[in-house]
Design a protein around this motif. Structure first.
Motif, PDB file in Angstrom:
ATOM      1  N   ASN A   1      22.557  19.362  73.839  1.00 17.51           N
ATOM      2  CA  ASN A   1      23.776  20.026  74.314  1.00 17.51           C
ATOM      3  C   ASN A   1      23.412  21.186  75.228  1.00 17.51           C
ATOM      4  O   ASN A   1      22.287  21.700  75.174  1.00 17.51           O
ATOM      5  CB  ASN A   1      24.617  20.520  73.140  1.00 17.51           C
ATOM      6  CG  ASN A   1      23.881  21.496  72.235  1.00 17.51           C
ATOM      7  OD1 ASN A   1      23.142  21.077  71.345  1.00 17.51           O
ATOM      8  ND2 ASN A   1      24.074  22.785  72.448  1.00 17.51           N
ATOM      9  N   PRO A   2      24.319  21.600  76.088  1.00 19.83           N
ATOM     10  CA  PRO A   2      24.058  22.779  76.905  1.00 19.83           C
ATOM     11  C   PRO A   2      23.820  23.989  76.004  1.00 19.83           C
ATOM     12  O   PRO A   2      24.474  24.154  74.975  1.00 19.83           O
ATOM     13  CB  PRO A   2      25.336  22.945  77.730  1.00 19.83           C
ATOM     14  CG  PRO A   2      25.999  21.609  77.711  1.00 19.83           C
ATOM     15  CD  PRO A   2      25.642  21.009  76.386  1.00 19.83           C
ATOM     16  N   SER A   3      22.886  24.849  76.410  1.00 19.11           N
ATOM     17  CA  SER A   3      22.625  26.044  75.610  1.00 19.11           C
ATOM     18  C   SER A   3      23.788  27.012  75.663  1.00 19.11           C
ATOM     19  O   SER A   3      24.047  27.753  74.716  1.00 19.11           O
ATOM     20  CB  SER A   3      21.356  26.743  76.106  1.00 19.11           C
ATOM     21  OG  SER A   3      20.222  25.944  75.857  1.00 19.11           O
ATOM     22  N   TRP A   4      24.463  27.025  76.780  1.00 18.48           N
ATOM     23  CA  TRP A   4      25.540  28.003  76.968  1.00 18.48           C
ATOM     24  C   TRP A   4      26.769  27.268  77.488  1.00 18.48           C
ATOM     25  O   TRP A   4      26.702  26.119  77.884  1.00 18.48           O
ATOM     26  CB  TRP A   4      25.085  29.077  77.950  1.00 18.48           C
ATOM     27  CG  TRP A   4      25.587  30.438  77.600  1.00 18.48           C
ATOM     28  CD1 TRP A   4      26.355  31.264  78.377  1.00 18.48           C
ATOM     29  CD2 TRP A   4      25.355  31.155  76.392  1.00 18.48           C
ATOM     30  NE1 TRP A   4      26.612  32.433  77.710  1.00 18.48           N
ATOM     31  CE2 TRP A   4      26.015  32.398  76.479  1.00 18.48           C
ATOM     32  CE3 TRP A   4      24.670  30.859  75.201  1.00 18.48           C
ATOM     33  CZ2 TRP A   4      26.005  33.348  75.460  1.00 18.48           C
ATOM     34  CZ3 TRP A   4      24.652  31.799  74.185  1.00 18.48           C
ATOM     35  CH2 TRP A   4      25.309  33.026  74.326  1.00 18.48           C
ATOM     36  N   HIS A   5      27.895  27.905  77.488  1.00 23.12           N
ATOM     37  CA  HIS A   5      29.155  27.299  77.941  1.00 23.12           C
ATOM     38  C   HIS A   5      29.449  26.027  77.153  1.00 23.12           C
ATOM     39  O   HIS A   5      29.939  25.044  77.689  1.00 23.12           O
ATOM     40  CB  HIS A   5      29.115  26.997  79.444  1.00 23.12           C
ATOM     41  CG  HIS A   5      28.794  28.196  80.270  1.00 23.12           C
ATOM     42  ND1 HIS A   5      29.642  29.269  80.376  1.00 23.12           N
ATOM     43  CD2 HIS A   5      27.716  28.499  81.023  1.00 23.12           C
ATOM     44  CE1 HIS A   5      29.096  30.187  81.168  1.00 23.12           C
ATOM     45  NE2 HIS A   5      27.933  29.749  81.553  1.00 23.12           N
ATOM     46  N   SER A   6      29.119  26.034  75.862  1.00 16.70           N
ATOM     47  CA  SER A   6      29.357  24.859  75.021  1.00 16.70           C
ATOM     48  C   SER A   6      29.837  25.330  73.658  1.00 16.70           C
ATOM     49  O   SER A   6      29.289  26.288  73.095  1.00 16.70           O
ATOM     50  CB  SER A   6      28.080  24.041  74.863  1.00 16.70           C
ATOM     51  OG  SER A   6      28.242  23.040  73.879  1.00 16.70           O
ATOM     52  N   ASN A   7      30.839  24.660  73.136  1.00 22.63           N
ATOM     53  CA  ASN A   7      31.347  25.025  71.814  1.00 22.63           C
ATOM     54  C   ASN A   7      30.387  24.635  70.699  1.00 22.63           C
ATOM     55  O   ASN A   7      30.590  25.009  69.543  1.00 22.63           O
ATOM     56  CB  ASN A   7      32.721  24.404  71.571  1.00 22.63           C
ATOM     57  CG  ASN A   7      32.700  22.893  71.649  1.00 22.63           C
ATOM     58  OD1 ASN A   7      31.768  22.298  72.199  1.00 22.63           O
ATOM     59  ND2 ASN A   7      33.720  22.248  71.127  1.00 22.63           N
ATOM     60  N   SER A   8      29.323  23.899  71.024  1.00 19.74           N
ATOM     61  CA  SER A   8      28.339  23.532  70.011  1.00 19.74           C
ATOM     62  C   SER A   8      27.743  24.775  69.361  1.00 19.74           C
ATOM     63  O   SER A   8      27.456  24.786  68.155  1.00 19.74           O
ATOM     64  CB  SER A   8      27.229  22.674  70.621  1.00 19.74           C
ATOM     65  OG  SER A   8      26.265  22.334  69.656  1.00 19.74           O
ATOM     66  N   LEU A   9      27.551  25.833  70.124  1.00 19.11           N
ATOM     67  CA  LEU A   9      26.958  27.059  69.594  1.00 19.11           C
ATOM     68  C   LEU A   9      27.832  27.649  68.497  1.00 19.11           C
ATOM     69  O   LEU A   9      27.331  28.022  67.419  1.00 19.11           O
ATOM     70  CB  LEU A   9      26.758  28.067  70.725  1.00 19.11           C
ATOM     71  CG  LEU A   9      25.978  29.333  70.368  1.00 19.11           C
ATOM     72  CD1 LEU A   9      24.515  29.009  70.139  1.00 19.11           C
ATOM     73  CD2 LEU A   9      26.121  30.379  71.464  1.00 19.11           C
ATOM     74  N   LEU A  10      29.127  27.739  68.745  1.00 18.49           N
ATOM     75  CA  LEU A  10      30.041  28.273  67.732  1.00 18.49           C
ATOM     76  C   LEU A  10      30.133  27.331  66.534  1.00 18.49           C
ATOM     77  O   LEU A  10      30.026  27.773  65.375  1.00 18.49           O
ATOM     78  CB  LEU A  10      31.429  28.483  68.339  1.00 18.49           C
ATOM     79  CG  LEU A  10      32.549  28.830  67.347  1.00 18.49           C
ATOM     80  CD1 LEU A  10      32.238  30.118  66.602  1.00 18.49           C
ATOM     81  CD2 LEU A  10      33.890  28.922  68.068  1.00 18.49           C
ATOM     82  N   ILE A  11      30.319  26.059  66.796  1.00 20.65           N
ATOM     83  CA  ILE A  11      30.493  25.100  65.703  1.00 20.65           C
ATOM     84  C   ILE A  11      29.304  25.127  64.753  1.00 20.65           C
ATOM     85  O   ILE A  11      29.458  25.232  63.529  1.00 20.65           O
ATOM     86  CB  ILE A  11      30.702  23.677  66.258  1.00 20.65           C
ATOM     87  CG1 ILE A  11      32.075  23.564  66.932  1.00 20.65           C
ATOM     88  CG2 ILE A  11      30.567  22.635  65.156  1.00 20.65           C
ATOM     89  CD1 ILE A  11      32.291  22.246  67.661  1.00 20.65           C
ATOM     90  N   THR A  12      28.111  25.040  65.299  1.00 21.17           N
ATOM     91  CA  THR A  12      26.931  24.892  64.442  1.00 21.17           C
ATOM     92  C   THR A  12      26.525  26.192  63.768  1.00 21.17           C
ATOM     93  O   THR A  12      25.849  26.169  62.735  1.00 21.17           O
ATOM     94  CB  THR A  12      25.747  24.308  65.234  1.00 21.17           C
ATOM     95  OG1 THR A  12      25.484  25.129  66.383  1.00 21.17           O
ATOM     96  CG2 THR A  12      26.063  22.892  65.694  1.00 21.17           C
TER      97      THR A  12
END
Length: 553
Positions: free
Chosen positions: A486-497
């Motif tokens: 996933n993209p390191s930034w500008h991605s909701n993956s950071l918040l979700i995980t």
């Protein structure tokens, strides 16, 4: 700001602020109606408000008393969070171990100008073969920290006396035939929210500038046991936010006119500049990934609960995680294997095994990894670099499976509520005025605002968080993957995980137009750090972006 002592964390306390009433004045129906409007409560009529008034008066008294209680930062709530949904998510083997040693054969130049860019794995071989002493290596990195800190502002306290004493002891052990493993004699730095006996632990914040905590954090204890040598307490954004601390702004070695991002600001900056071979950072909502991206380091955020936080500043008891910042994925896995031992002094710690093996480098044909399709097909800052990275992974033999993540609920206020509780005394005393950053998005305002979140909303948010955990588990299971990109930034993956507790590792994958690094992130299943590191290491061996270093260091 002494009037902040009148604040409370319930509906009753809101009324004090809304009306300016004195503590000995009774609440009125009109005041409750105003407070309910502030909180978005639309289910109270006049008769119901009259019924509620006695209870609100009781709540106000109780909350004011709680606000005056002396509750130390290290005291954890009775409510314990675990990311584990089912027993099979835990590793079957509960032991924790790493490789016995680094490779036996390695040719390394002994010029001082090259040694500081060696990886931990390489330095472990140099030490084991006794081509350089622990003392000399420690002195080399102390010298570099002293030389470049005036530019980078990445050091809060040097632990020189402790480091040199430990280095001499480790040299004596080697001479006697005792070798602790591949971290034997390796210097490192720790984010200054980790306590170390005999040294200040400032949390990067002016109110705590002279604070000492007479314990060694669990992570530091474990690294001592592994033979690593603490040489510096590194800078952090005040109370783990950003890159501004009470001394300065920590700088990016690639462009010292800019900040290093945060909040593990000094850890990433020092590793990127070759001032330490590795450092320890922490992440609650991006504080390892973000500075690692900006500074071009490798940052590993472990599964929640895998690494003990005993002796570390608490910001969010259900989201804080401790992990390594290094120059390679292989090094990150090695350091994790030294700090992943279960410690019951952290009430949220999880007993989970980790038997780390050096990444093999080769990819088994047909190995499936996911990629976050909709986000990676958008136009975003690192799109070009990430697209090349995906093609590199395909060329390595990975089968890239398109995946989508669940829509995240808007519950990030969970972090602010817990942080406001952790630092309520700072808010009530008015000492939050001493923090350097006083803008809308900085901690002082965030703490005050979080006092107005009802307890019911906090509980409801955590119920939605549990659903998010189930939804993320389903993404891995339904797609038969252990890792996704996933993209390191500008991605909701950071918040979700960060909410669900999944681990991730970010590695450099290019340079942007400004001449500073970009990165890509590999996210794993719970306790799937080995598989995650394997993919990241294979990518690094093919791309070699981690071999670039900033000029002037």
């Amino acid at each position: 700001m002494k009037n902040r002592r009148l604040l409370a964390t319930t509906l009753a306390a809101l009324l004090l602020i809304a009306t300016g009433m004195a503590l000995n004045e009774a609440l009125t129906r009109a005041q409750v109606a105003t407070a309910a409007e502030v909180l978005g409560i639309d289910f109270l009529n006049d008769e119901e408000i009259d019924q509620a008034l006695p209870g609100l008066e009781d709540n106000r008294k109780t909350m004011l008393e709680l606000g005056q209680a002396d509750i130390p930062n290290e005291l954890s709530p009775a409510l314990v969070f675990s990311p584990v949904l089912r027993a099979e998510q835990l590793p079957a083997d509960q032991t924790v171990s790493g490789p016995a040693s680094a490779p036996d054969m390695l040719t390394v130049s002994q010029k001082e100008g090259s040694v500081h860019w060696l990886t931990v794995k390489q330095l472990g071989t140099v030490i084991k073969q006794r081509k350089i002493s622990c003392r000399k290596l420690t002195e080399l990195f102390l010298k570099r920290l002293k030389k470049h800190d005036p530019t980078l502002h990445c050091v809060i306290t040097l632990t020189e006396e402790r480091a040199l004493k430990q280095a001499d002891m480790l040299d004596a052990e080697l001479a006697a035939g005792k070798y602790r493993g591949p971290l034997h004699g390796i210097p490192y730095g720790a984010k200054d929210l980790l306590a170390a006996k005999g040294y200040k632990t400032t949390w990067g914040a002016k109110p705590y500038e002279n604070q000492t905590i007479d314990v060694d954090a669990s992570v530091i204890e474990q690294l001592d046991e592994a033979g690593a040598i603490l040489v510096a307490k590194l800078s952090m954004g005040a109370l783990a936010w950003g890159d501004v601390w009470y001394g300065e702004k920590t700088r990016n070695p690639w462009n010292p006119e800019t900040g290093s991002s945060g909040s593990s600001a000094g850890s990433a900056s020092a590793v990127a500049a070759g001032l330490v071979p590795f450092a320890i950072g922490t992440e609650t909502l991006g504080s390892i990934v973000s500075p690692s991206t900006v500074c071009g380091t490798t940052g590993l955020r472990p599964t929640f609960g895998r690494v003990s936080r005993h002796g570390a500043m608490a910001l969010s008891w259900t989201m804080d995680k401790i992990g390594p910042i290094t120059r390679s994925a292989a090094d990150a896995g090695l350091v994790l294997s030294a700090i992943a031992n279960y410690d019951p002094r952290d009430a949220h710690a999880i007993q989970a095994g980790f038997q780390y093996e050096w990444p093999a480098g080769n990819v088994k044909p047909g190995t499936r990894i996911g990629y976050y399709k909709s986000r990676m097909e958008r136009d975003y800052a690192f799109h070009d670099q990430d697209s090349v990275a995906l093609e590199t992974l395909r060329e390595l033999g990975y089968e890239l499976v398109p995946i989508e993540l669940p829509e995240e609920p808007d519950i990030r206020f969970v972090l602010n509520v817990e942080a406001a509780a952790a630092f309520e005394s700072l808010t009530r005393s008015g000492q939050d005025d001493e923090l350097t950053r006083q803008v809308r998005n900085a901690w002082p305002n965030a703490f005050r605002t979080a006092h107005f979140v009802p307890a019911v909303a906090y509980v409801q948010a955590n119920r939605l968080r549990r659903q998010l955990m189930h939804d993320m588990d389903k993404v891995f299971e339904d797609n038969n993957i252990d890792v996704y990109v996933n993209p390191s930034w500008h991605s909701n993956s950071l918040l979700i995980t960060n909410l669900t507790g999944q681990p991730c590792i970010s590695v450099p994958n290019g340079m942007n137009a400004e001449g500073t690094p970009t990165s890509i992130t590999f996210t794993g299943k719970l306790f799937g750090e080995q598989e995650m590191v394997n993919v990241a290491a294979a990518y690094q061996s093919a791309s070699e972006w981690d071999g670039l270093h900033p000029q002037g260091f």
